[in-house]
Design an enzyme around this catalytic site. Structure first.
Site, PDB file in Angstrom:
ATOM      1  N   HIS A  90      33.346  66.227  -1.263  1.00  0.00           N
ATOM      2  CA  HIS A  90      32.732  65.762  -2.510  1.00  0.00           C
ATOM      3  C   HIS A  90      31.287  66.275  -2.590  1.00  0.00           C
ATOM      4  O   HIS A  90      30.839  67.035  -1.731  1.00  0.00           O
ATOM      5  CB  HIS A  90      32.830  64.241  -2.646  1.00  0.00           C
ATOM      6  CG  HIS A  90      32.174  63.451  -1.546  1.00  0.00           C
ATOM      7  ND1 HIS A  90      30.836  63.557  -1.248  1.00  0.00           N
ATOM      8  CD2 HIS A  90      32.685  62.542  -0.674  1.00  0.00           C
ATOM      9  CE1 HIS A  90      30.545  62.749  -0.256  1.00  0.00           C
ATOM     10  NE2 HIS A  90      31.654  62.123   0.135  1.00  0.00           N
ATOM     11  N   HIS A 120      28.875  66.264   0.421  1.00  0.00           N
ATOM     12  CA  HIS A 120      29.037  67.341   1.405  1.00  0.00           C
ATOM     13  C   HIS A 120      28.328  68.600   0.916  1.00  0.00           C
ATOM     14  O   HIS A 120      27.693  69.315   1.696  1.00  0.00           O
ATOM     15  CB  HIS A 120      30.520  67.647   1.627  1.00  0.00           C
ATOM     16  CG  HIS A 120      31.295  66.492   2.172  1.00  0.00           C
ATOM     17  ND1 HIS A 120      32.228  65.811   1.428  1.00  0.00           N
ATOM     18  CD2 HIS A 120      31.261  65.878   3.382  1.00  0.00           C
ATOM     19  CE1 HIS A 120      32.754  64.837   2.160  1.00  0.00           C
ATOM     20  NE2 HIS A 120      32.174  64.850   3.344  1.00  0.00           N
ATOM     21  N   CYS A 166      35.182  48.690  13.129  1.00  0.00           N
ATOM     22  CA  CYS A 166      35.435  49.189  11.772  1.00  0.00           C
ATOM     23  C   CYS A 166      36.064  50.577  11.884  1.00  0.00           C
ATOM     24  O   CYS A 166      35.420  51.505  12.378  1.00  0.00           O
ATOM     25  CB  CYS A 166      34.153  49.261  10.942  1.00  0.00           C
ATOM     26  SG  CYS A 166      34.436  50.053   9.326  1.00  0.00           S
ATOM     27  N   CYS A 180      34.085  53.385  10.021  1.00  0.00           N
ATOM     28  CA  CYS A 180      32.912  53.917  10.731  1.00  0.00           C
ATOM     29  C   CYS A 180      33.284  54.524  12.070  1.00  0.00           C
ATOM     30  O   CYS A 180      32.499  55.256  12.654  1.00  0.00           O
ATOM     31  CB  CYS A 180      31.895  52.819  11.029  1.00  0.00           C
ATOM     32  SG  CYS A 180      31.172  52.042   9.613  1.00  0.00           S
ATOM     33  N   CYS A 235      31.593  45.008   7.340  1.00  0.00           N
ATOM     34  CA  CYS A 235      30.898  46.232   7.735  1.00  0.00           C
ATOM     35  C   CYS A 235      29.905  46.608   6.633  1.00  0.00           C
ATOM     36  O   CYS A 235      30.288  46.706   5.468  1.00  0.00           O
ATOM     37  CB  CYS A 235      31.903  47.371   7.931  1.00  0.00           C
ATOM     38  SG  CYS A 235      31.118  48.988   7.892  1.00  0.00           S
ATOM     39  N   HIS A 254      31.135  49.869   4.779  1.00  0.00           N
ATOM     40  CA  HIS A 254      32.416  49.901   4.084  1.00  0.00           C
ATOM     41  C   HIS A 254      32.785  48.604   3.367  1.00  0.00           C
ATOM     42  O   HIS A 254      33.749  48.567   2.618  1.00  0.00           O
ATOM     43  CB  HIS A 254      33.532  50.272   5.057  1.00  0.00           C
ATOM     44  CG  HIS A 254      33.394  51.672   5.580  1.00  0.00           C
ATOM     45  ND1 HIS A 254      32.743  51.973   6.751  1.00  0.00           N
ATOM     46  CD2 HIS A 254      33.769  52.855   5.034  1.00  0.00           C
ATOM     47  CE1 HIS A 254      32.752  53.277   6.918  1.00  0.00           C
ATOM     48  NE2 HIS A 254      33.351  53.838   5.907  1.00  0.00           N
ATOM     49  N   LYS A 283      28.714  54.552  -6.222  1.00  0.00           N
ATOM     50  CA  LYS A 283      28.823  55.240  -4.937  1.00  0.00           C
ATOM     51  C   LYS A 283      29.935  56.292  -4.983  1.00  0.00           C
ATOM     52  O   LYS A 283      30.986  56.069  -5.582  1.00  0.00           O
ATOM     53  CB  LYS A 283      29.142  54.184  -3.863  1.00  0.00           C
ATOM     54  CG  LYS A 283      29.137  54.715  -2.455  1.00  0.00           C
ATOM     55  CD  LYS A 283      29.464  53.613  -1.446  1.00  0.00           C
ATOM     56  CE  LYS A 283      29.719  54.262  -0.083  1.00  0.00           C
ATOM     57  NZ  LYS A 283      29.923  53.322   0.996  1.00  0.00           N
ATOM     58  N   LYS A 328      36.136  58.016  -2.202  1.00  0.00           N
ATOM     59  CA  LYS A 328      37.517  58.377  -2.480  1.00  0.00           C
ATOM     60  C   LYS A 328      38.302  57.136  -2.933  1.00  0.00           C
ATOM     61  O   LYS A 328      39.115  57.207  -3.838  1.00  0.00           O
ATOM     62  CB  LYS A 328      38.139  58.958  -1.213  1.00  0.00           C
ATOM     63  CG  LYS A 328      39.531  59.532  -1.402  1.00  0.00           C
ATOM     64  CD  LYS A 328      39.479  60.844  -2.157  1.00  0.00           C
ATOM     65  CE  LYS A 328      40.892  61.330  -2.478  1.00  0.00           C
ATOM     66  NZ  LYS A 328      40.870  62.461  -3.402  1.00  0.00           N
TER      67      LYS A 328
HETATM   68 ZN   LIG Z   1      32.508  50.679   8.378  1.00  0.00          ZN
END
Ligand SMILES: [Zn+2]
Length: 502
Positions: free
Chosen positions: A18, A21, A127, A130, A144, A147, A301, A304
């Site tokens: 995306h 990157h 997680c 992560c 988390c 996330h 944000k 995906k």
């Molecule tokens: Zn996480």
């Protein structure tokens, strides 16, 4: 001695690339191209983190075997090279490169020989997004912080690394500036974390939980190497650390600059864990860690899971490589997240490139052909324009050393602004200016050529087109729009944002 080794983080291949990157790749590419322009030996590495457990999870969700899934997405990352005009020298894939597994094994054995591993049963909150354990105190409302999902309780016997042993040496490297972190806000966060004391961390996982994916622990095939350990190692394994390649000596083990360009979410891994592994193995540390913040798109944000992704390939296909690179270098804040919209991309490209630099070059060449048949002797720009030209290379050098792309592109814009002011005050198009026409046109062409040359690390394609028009010596090419306006293309066909969202 003067070598410059620059890397991006290696991307998870659980999804297609995306815009975030693209940001990191373009930033690292500018640093690499700029250092090459200044005559330094450069090696630019990027690649993919194939061994992450989240790739396994994503492949299962897609109903595809892990190898096929990982190969497909990794190829999409490698294929960013052309649409983004990237100049990386090497692309490592952690699951497919023999040099990587060999290097990870050697790094493991060196740390084992240093007495830095022990076995322990670990209970913690993990997680999977992560790929790391969190303590209860680090969670946000039990979730988390990256996330916003509840980590799962895991109890398993793993290998641990004696990170605590390296607290003082890491602190000393950071405080002395031998390991430089830009910008200062990120450096201060790392310093606070290290001063709080470092605790040992788990560096392996049961092979059964990893579904057989990953690199086996040397001497303990029941365990696979923790994916972060494996991933960080890529910066030396790609140089042939495990296979006796002289590249390792040249780019890592000799004096020179070793720079990692990364996102703010993974600073701790690069500025704390990675230096500790290197110290344990008796290897030099990176010299700089250059941290960018995150992008959002249309106010949300990039993710995906929420479908809010911007495909950089579609974006360059529609608006061109120059416009996309320019936005990525010109707009994102050095500290703080930046929101992408297609409207901002267009405003930037049309304002700075089409109306600013492009228009300056075009009208200079038009005058050169109208009055001099394209033949103008280059002269040294006088006054404020001359000062701006003299200062430009140094300003760009300093800005890029500070990992400040806004300041670097500001410096280019300053010369364009001075050249436009110079043209407005000298008014070479008026008959009364005939006696100074050569001097004025010559100064404008010299300024344009300098901007084109210094622009080339930022916009290699646009700079090459500028060079085709401006050439060298006393003859210039006929004017032709180098940066055509792109704004007109948007209104047809509805929302441009929808056209590039995946
Ligand atoms: Zn996480």
């Amino acid at each position: 001695m003067n070598t410059f080794y620059v890397t991006t983080a290696i991307a998870y291949v659980n999804a297609a690339p995306h815009l975030g990157h693209a940001l990191e790749l373009v930033q690292a590419d500018v640093l690499a191209r700029h250092a090459r322009r200044r005559g330094r030996p450069v090696r630019f590495l990027t690649g993919t983190d194939d061994n992450a457990l989240k790739n396994v999870t994503a492949a299962r969700a897609a109903g595809v075997d892990v190898r096929t899934f990982v190969d497909g997405n990794a190829a999409r990352f490698a294929a960013l090279r052309e649409p983004l005009s990237l100049s990386f020298d090497d692309f490592i894939r952690t699951s497919a490169d023999a040099r990587h597994a060999a290097g990870v094994a050697r790094l493991w054995r060196e740390c084992a020989a240093a007495g830095d591993f022990y076995r322990r049963t670990y209970r913690g909150l993990y997680c999977a997004g992560c790929e790391q354990f969190w303590t209860a105190a680090e969670l946000t409302g039990g979730l988390c912080p990256e996330h916003l999902v509840a980590p799962e309780p895991v109890a398993e016997e793993n290998w641990f690394f004696r990170l605590s042993r390296y607290t003082d040496r890491i602190l000393e490297s950071l405080e002395s500036g031998r390991l430089r972190i830009e910008p200062a806000a990120r450096r201060n966060e790392v310093l606070a974390f290290v001063r709080g004391g470092l605790t040992d961390f788990s560096v392996s996982r049961p092979a059964a939980r990893a579904g057989g994916w990953g690199i086996p622990v040397p001497g303990d095939p029941e365990q696979v190497v923790y994916v972060w350990w494996d991933a960080l190692a890529n910066y030396v394994t790609a140089l042939g650390y495990g296979t006796g390649d002289p590249a390792h000596q040249r780019w890592w083990a000799s004096p020179g600059e070793r720079a990692h360009v990364i996102g703010k979410g993974i600073v701790r891994f690069h500025a704390v864990y990675w230096p500790a592994l290197l110290l344990s193995a008796g290897l030099p540390l990176p010299t700089s860690i250059l941290v960018h913040d995150h992008l959002s798109a249309n106010g949300a944000k990039l993710s995906k899971s929420t479908g809010n992704t911007i495909d950089p390939v579609a974006l360059t296909g529609r608006y061109g490589t120059d416009a996309v690179r320019w936005w990525l270098l010109r707009e994102p804040a050095r500290v703080g997240d930046t929101d992408f919209t297609v409207e901002r991309l267009i405003r930037r490209a049309d304002g700075d490139l089409a109306n600013g630099l492009g228009n300056l070059v075009n009208r200079t060449l038009t005058l050169a052909w109208r009055h001099r048949g394209g033949r103008v002797p280059e002269t040294v720009p006088p006054g404020a324009l001359g000062t701006a030209c003299d200062r430009l290379p140094g300003r760009i050098d300093r800005a890029l050393h500070d990992f400040d792309f806004r300041a670097a592109t500001d410096a280019l814009g300053a010369v364009v602004g001075e050249a436009n002011r110079f043209a407005e005050s000298e008014r070479p198009w008026e008959p009364a200016a005939a006696d100074r026409l050569d001097a004025v046109l010559g100064a404008l062409i010299a300024a344009c050529r300098l901007v084109a040359a210094e622009l080339s690390p930022f916009l290699p394609d646009g700079a090459a087109r500028l060079h085709d028009r401006l050439r060298t010596g006393d003859r210039v090419a006929r004017p032709e729009p180098v940066f055509p306006r792109i704004g007109g293309r948007v209104r047809k066909g509805g929302s441009a944002g929808q056209a590039v969202a995946q």
